[in-house]
Design an enzyme around this catalytic site. Structure first.
Site, PDB file in Angstrom:
ATOM      1  N   ASP A 328     -28.584 -34.041 -17.300  1.00 28.48           N
ATOM      2  CA  ASP A 328     -27.198 -33.833 -17.705  1.00 28.48           C
ATOM      3  C   ASP A 328     -26.676 -32.621 -16.953  1.00 28.48           C
ATOM      4  O   ASP A 328     -27.453 -31.758 -16.569  1.00 28.48           O
ATOM      5  CB  ASP A 328     -27.138 -33.483 -19.196  1.00 28.48           C
ATOM      6  CG  ASP A 328     -27.324 -34.703 -20.060  1.00 28.48           C
ATOM      7  OD1 ASP A 328     -27.164 -35.807 -19.554  1.00 28.48           O
ATOM      8  OD2 ASP A 328     -27.633 -34.517 -21.253  1.00 28.48           O
ATOM      9  N   ASP A 630     -28.900 -35.742 -25.107  1.00 32.31           N
ATOM     10  CA  ASP A 630     -28.679 -34.996 -26.335  1.00 32.31           C
ATOM     11  C   ASP A 630     -28.003 -35.830 -27.425  1.00 32.31           C
ATOM     12  O   ASP A 630     -28.195 -35.583 -28.600  1.00 32.31           O
ATOM     13  CB  ASP A 630     -27.882 -33.713 -26.068  1.00 32.31           C
ATOM     14  CG  ASP A 630     -26.667 -33.965 -25.170  1.00 32.31           C
ATOM     15  OD1 ASP A 630     -26.250 -35.127 -25.080  1.00 32.31           O
ATOM     16  OD2 ASP A 630     -26.148 -33.012 -24.581  1.00 32.31           O
ATOM     17  N   ASP A 634     -28.135 -41.561 -26.588  1.00 33.45           N
ATOM     18  CA  ASP A 634     -29.040 -41.319 -25.463  1.00 33.45           C
ATOM     19  C   ASP A 634     -30.455 -41.785 -25.793  1.00 33.45           C
ATOM     20  O   ASP A 634     -31.295 -41.883 -24.907  1.00 33.45           O
ATOM     21  CB  ASP A 634     -29.094 -39.823 -25.112  1.00 33.45           C
ATOM     22  CG  ASP A 634     -27.836 -39.369 -24.403  1.00 33.45           C
ATOM     23  OD1 ASP A 634     -27.160 -40.231 -23.817  1.00 33.45           O
ATOM     24  OD2 ASP A 634     -27.532 -38.172 -24.444  1.00 33.45           O
TER      25      ASP A 634
HETATM   26  P1  ATP Z   1     -22.868 -34.037 -19.702  1.00 32.72           P
HETATM   27  O1  ATP Z   1     -22.645 -33.414 -18.378  1.00 32.72           O
HETATM   28  O2  ATP Z   1     -23.987 -33.405 -20.433  1.00 32.72           O
HETATM   29  O3  ATP Z   1     -22.876 -35.519 -19.707  1.00 32.72           O
HETATM   30  P2  ATP Z   1     -20.145 -33.703 -20.456  1.00 32.72           P
HETATM   31  O4  ATP Z   1     -19.604 -32.650 -21.350  1.00 32.72           O
HETATM   32  O5  ATP Z   1     -19.771 -33.653 -19.034  1.00 32.72           O
HETATM   33  O6  ATP Z   1     -21.679 -33.659 -20.675  1.00 32.72           O
HETATM   34  P3  ATP Z   1     -19.100 -35.520 -22.372  1.00 32.72           P
HETATM   35  O7  ATP Z   1     -19.451 -34.545 -23.445  1.00 32.72           O
HETATM   36  O8  ATP Z   1     -19.400 -36.953 -22.537  1.00 32.72           O
HETATM   37  O9  ATP Z   1     -19.753 -35.123 -21.014  1.00 32.72           O
HETATM   38  O10 ATP Z   1     -17.571 -35.333 -22.102  1.00 32.72           O
HETATM   39  C1  ATP Z   1     -16.865 -36.185 -21.252  1.00 32.72           C
HETATM   40  C2  ATP Z   1     -15.393 -35.831 -21.234  1.00 32.72           C
HETATM   41  O11 ATP Z   1     -14.847 -35.979 -22.539  1.00 32.72           O
HETATM   42  C3  ATP Z   1     -15.127 -34.389 -20.848  1.00 32.72           C
HETATM   43  O12 ATP Z   1     -14.932 -34.256 -19.462  1.00 32.72           O
HETATM   44  C4  ATP Z   1     -13.847 -34.064 -21.590  1.00 32.72           C
HETATM   45  O13 ATP Z   1     -12.729 -34.453 -20.830  1.00 32.72           O
HETATM   46  C5  ATP Z   1     -13.922 -34.940 -22.818  1.00 32.72           C
HETATM   47  N1  ATP Z   1     -14.384 -34.182 -23.977  1.00 32.72           N
HETATM   48  C6  ATP Z   1     -15.519 -33.470 -24.094  1.00 32.72           C
HETATM   49  N2  ATP Z   1     -15.627 -32.927 -25.315  1.00 32.72           N
HETATM   50  C7  ATP Z   1     -14.536 -33.321 -26.009  1.00 32.72           C
HETATM   51  C8  ATP Z   1     -14.063 -33.120 -27.352  1.00 32.72           C
HETATM   52  N3  ATP Z   1     -14.758 -32.394 -28.245  1.00 32.72           N
HETATM   53  N4  ATP Z   1     -12.897 -33.699 -27.711  1.00 32.72           N
HETATM   54  C9  ATP Z   1     -12.224 -34.439 -26.833  1.00 32.72           C
HETATM   55  N5  ATP Z   1     -12.595 -34.662 -25.574  1.00 32.72           N
HETATM   56  C10 ATP Z   1     -13.736 -34.128 -25.150  1.00 32.72           C
END
Ligand code: ATP
Length: 901
Positions: A328, A630, A634
């Site tokens: 990730d 996480d 997953d």
């Molecule tokens: P990883 O790199 O570990 O996959 P990530 O944070 O890049 O994690 P996600 O958590 O799936 O991936 O988030 C994807 C997208 O969703 C983010 O780029 C953001 O735009 C949106 N996002 C993340 N957290 C939130 C939240 N709490 N509420 C709304 N949108 C969110």
């Protein structure tokens, strides 16, 4: 509290009965209850009783053979031999019992590092507490991925679905709500309860704890807590199989030896019998099982010290064979310290200064914009970010978030702009929520304002949210969306590695009870986009380079925007072949995806299903895959990967249970170190095999040769037992403590199906065996020829074997690298300690009257020692020479390979 019909009570009644309220217990009350009720733990499986462990040692084939040998010596009235053999059996059983006890204790201690945490309201504030501190009356917050920490009566629930299979065996998830059910409702239909040990699959909720520990429903079934010490690794299995086969072969050989000696050579019955016993005790690598177990246990402990907790023992070995790590991005390669760096409004951009979650740092509009131009729109965006938000900020011990890092960044931004978070939330209470899920990529909440109007607020990935926004808000009024403007801003933000997050809202006069929240959120007005910075970890950049040098491919898998992922990936040297997005993956069939995984190392906007497909595609290509995760969803990918790695801090309980390894610091560096440890463990076991097998084989060959030549045995069974159980094990154990060789992470990963006894190792074993046989037999013969009495000639022989072992131990510290240097000779202090102990043993064996009587040895003089040491050192010189030839051949092969590429 012995109310058993919690499910039939109204939420308020349940709270009253438990003496609690929505803001939770006070810390003092909770302490008092904890003392009364005890910790919230399931009964732990008691450690195996020491007598049972002792009895289990006798199941070992080796002990059985030794018992046979002991009984046989009793039958032929060799009393001393019998006493020593039974003494050795006793010592082995006691050592085995103690060692296992210690290993189990160590593994249990490591397991306690996996303690779970739960979010509860105490003193009116959200707090993260160890799950065993939860008491009846506590108000617990549940969200997707959590394991329910105790039995709860639900007080609020939004889209809550729970997997109750641990309790009911039914693997479909159950919808939950808060309406009471009839008192006689069966367990599986109590919709207003959440039971300890079950998993939240979707949604979130608040519940009051009604029972903890052994008084929960699952506690009543008394499923004893598992521990990780059980389970054999493939390598342990391979070793066990090997010892069985070896034992049978040895028994047959011993019988043939006896038959040959007695019937064909017409040796005395007694002598032939002793030769057979000598052969049997010689060829069994007594020390090997202990050394393998201890090497694995040391590996597990070293990994725990470096933040990787092993949940399944076989992962230690598999880690060493990993050739692709899928990681990730957020939190593992980056800090997960989110901070809003820019805000884009329809009028233009604002730049935000500051560090982490501390609410200090100026917000400056880009020229020619002024604060006055944007004030109402900016404030609306800030309030929306506070409302569509489940997290909280804490200032102690330093500013940090309880909840999502992304949401924490929005709260810090609001504080920097002077918004009172509690007041903003109190002014617009929430009436519904559609929680954030990685698959959906946005979150929606519904609120009612003081004037009775309904506010729908959403935040999420811009691609998803922009499609739901026909309009945007400027100066408080709606106008049609300027799609190109936003797209251009997005490009600018993502190019610098910022994570874009869009915030939108809609206002309506009355609540639409017909439509779902998701439907209502399809006609929103965009308030703005924030750019969130999450810097890469400097140590992870180095660790990625380290892994790549070791021939391990790194794939970054993220839910983030493709351009953001590419900008961050570039800092790690990834992404040369471009980025594949979740959408692209959907358009590829399995064969095409398999091909693309060869060159692509960044996967953006992915969902957990994409992760599963990627693991399978890589495995189809023959890769051994480590995958991090996480979230709840997953779990399938973590299980599918050879090494599933869950995040200890950020990870959900579901992910942790599916994983083979849990990282306590969520950091990529720990993965790289675990791989290095995995390789070290495998290497050390290989070294132990290389060290222990030739000694036993050499002794067996000496016995057979003596019998064929019609000579007396150069070593008695007791002397052989001494060498195998006392000196070989003492010396062999030192190899379990070897640290990684300097070139360990420059080698390519070993093949998935590589056997521990590769051609090269088998050759080394034969070669060393021959050297030991020639040296020992030569010394013995020379002594006999020169009229030395047989006891003294045998003392020379046993000391020659042991000195061969000592000399060979130095060479065994490395399989192909030279050890004739300072580090090679002194680098492992356990080797030096083991040698010192062995020398004391040998001196005692040779010079103390008691051991002389028991082992039929005689004192030696200086000339004997010079001859012995001279002979023994040949093995060191020859193996070092052989390694030089091997290295030269290896280099030539590498050169040829690089030319042909
Ligand atoms: P990883 O790199 O570990 O996959 P990530 O944070 O890049 O994690 P996600 O958590 O799936 O991936 O988030 C994807 C997208 O969703 C983010 O780029 C953001 O735009 C949106 N996002 C993340 N957290 C939130 C939240 N709490 N509420 C709304 N949108 C969110």
């Amino acid at each position: 509290m012995d109310v058993s019909n919690w499910h039939a009570l109204e939420p308020q009644q349940a709270l009253q009965t438990l003496g609690s309220c929505m803001t939770g217990l006070s810390a003092g009350d909770a302490r008092h209850r904890l003392r009364r009720e005890g910790p919230n733990q399931l009964p732990i499986a008691p450690p195996e009783h020491v007598l049972r462990r002792l009895a289990r040692q006798f199941k070992n084939v080796l002990i059985a053979i030794l018992m046979l040998a002991g009984l046989a010596t009793l039958a032929i009235r060799h009393w001393i031999d019998a006493v020593v053999i039974f003494g050795v059996i006793l010592a082995m059983v006691l050592i085995g019992t103690l060692q296992e006890g210690r290993a189990e204790k160590a593994l249990r201690a490591i397991q306690s590092l996996l303690a779970r945490h739960t979010i509860v309201y105490r003193d009116g504030r959200l707090q993260r507490l160890p799950t065993d501190q939860i008491v009846p009356g506590d108000i617990v917050r549940l969200q997707a991925g959590d394991q329910v920490p105790a039995d709860l009566r639900l007080l609020q629930a939004a889209g809550l679905r729970i997997d109750e299979s641990p309790l009911t065996g039914e693997s479909i998830t159950v919808d939950k709500g808060i309406d009471p059910v009839a008192p006689r409702t069966p367990l599986a239909e109590r919709r207003d309860m959440a039971f300890s040990g079950t998993h939240v699959a979707q949604g979130h909720a608040l519940g009051v704890v009604v029972a903890t520990g052994a008084r929960t429903e699952i506690g009543r079934i008394v499923r004893l807590a598992e521990n990780i010490s059980g389970g054999h690794t493939p390598l342990m299995q391979q070793m066990a199989d090997l010892s069985w086969k070896l034992t049978i072969a040895i028994l047959v050989l011993a019988a043939v030896t006896f038959g040959f000696g007695w019937l064909i050579r017409h040796a005395a019955f007694e002598e032939a019998f002793l030769a057979a016993i000598a052969l049997a005790v010689a060829a069994i690598p007594e020390g090997l099982p202990a050394v393998v177990t201890i090497t694995l246990a040391i590996g597990v402990q070293r990994m725990a010290r470096r933040n990787a907790i092993i949940r399944r023992l076989y992962a230690v070995e598999t880690l060493g064979a990993v050739d692709v790590i899928c990681s990730d991005k957020t939190g593992t390669l980056t800090h997960n310290q989110m901070m809003v760096r820019s805000v884009v409004l329809p009028q233009g951009q604002l730049v935000v200064a500051g560090d982490g979650y501390a609410p200090t740092g100026r917000i400056t509009p880009a020229e020619p914009l002024t604060m006055a131009d944007i004030q109402p729109d900016f404030e609306r965006l800030l309030r929306a970010g506070v409302l569509c938000n489940d997290s909280a900020l804490k200032s102690e011990p330093e500013w940090h978030v309880v909840g999502s890092a992304t949401e924490g960044a929005l709260l810090t931004l609001a504080l920097k702009a002077g918004i009172d978070i509690d007041a903003a939330r109190a002014a617009c209470p929430r009436s519904d929520v559609l929680p954030f899920e990685p698959e959906r990529r946005f979150m929606v909440t519904q609120h009612r304002s003081a004037s009775g109007r309904v506010w729908i607020v959403a935040k999420g990935a811009p691609e998803t949210l922009l499609a739901r926004c026909p309009s945007q808000v400027r100066q408080g009024t709606d106008e049609s969306l300027d799609y190109e403007y936003w797209q251009q801003c997005l490009d600018e933000l993502t190019k610098t590695g910022q994570r874009p997050l869009a915030i939108a809202a809609a206002e309506m006069a009355v609540e639409n009870t017909q439509a779902s929240l998701e439907e209502m959120a399809s006609n929103l007005a965009l308030l703005g986009i924030v750019g969130i910075e999450d810097p890469p970890r400097a140590d992870a950049i180095a660790a990625v380079a380290h892994c790549r040098a070791a021939g391990i491919h790194i794939k970054m898998i993220t839910g983030d925007h493709a351009a953001t992922a590419q900008a961050i990936g570039a800092r790690f040297g990834l992404g040369q072949a471009g980025v594949l997005s979740g959408q692209d993956i959907d358009a590829l069939d399995d064969a095409a995806l398999r091909e693309r995984t060869r060159s692509i190392d960044i996967y953006a906007r992915t969902t957990p299903e994409h992760k599963l497909r990627l693991v399978k595609a890589l495995q189809d290509r023959g890769c051994v895959v480590a995958m991090t995760g996480d979230g709840v969803n997953d779990a399938p990918a973590l299980k599918q990967a050879e090494v599933g790695i869950a995040m200890g801090r950020r990870g959900t309980d579901t992910a942790r249970e599916a994983a083979h390894i849990v990282l306590t610091d969520d950091n990529f560096v720990s993965i790289a170190e675990a791989v290095e440890q995995g390789r070290t463990v495998y290497d050390n076991i290989k070294k132990s095999v290389l060290f222990l097998v030739p000694t036993g084989l050499a002794e067996a060959m000496i016995v057979v040769l003596a019998l064929l030549a019609g000579l007396t045995l150069p070593l008695t069974p007791l002397q052989i037992l001494w060498v195998n159980t006392i000196t070989a094990t003492t010396l062999g154990l030192a190899l379990a403590f070897e640290h990684a060789e300097t070139d360990l992470m420059q080698r390519s990963p070993r093949g998935r199906r590589d056997s521990i006894l590769s051609g090269m190792l088998a050759w080394r074993i034969v070669f060393v065996t021959l050297v030991i046989v020639a040296g020992t037999f030569g010394q013995f013969l020379w002594a006999i020829e020169h009229g030395v009495p047989v006891e003294r000639a045998r003392t020379i022989a046993i000391n020659t074997v042991v000195m061969f072992e000592i000399a060979y131990l130095f060479s065994s510290r490395s399989i192909v690298s030279p050890v004739l240097n300072w580090r090679g000779l002194t680098g492992n202090r356990y080797v030096l300690i083991a040698i010192a102990i062995t020398l004391v043993f040998q001196a005692a064996l040779t010079y103390t009257p008691l051991l002389q009587t028991v082992f039929a040895t005689r004192p030696l003089d200086l000339a004997d020692w010079v001859a012995i040491l001279g002979t023994a050192s040949t093995v060191f010189i020859l193996v070092e020479l052989e390694k030089t030839i091997l290295r030269r051949r290896q280099r030539r092969r590498d050169r040829l390979a690089s030319v042909s590429v």
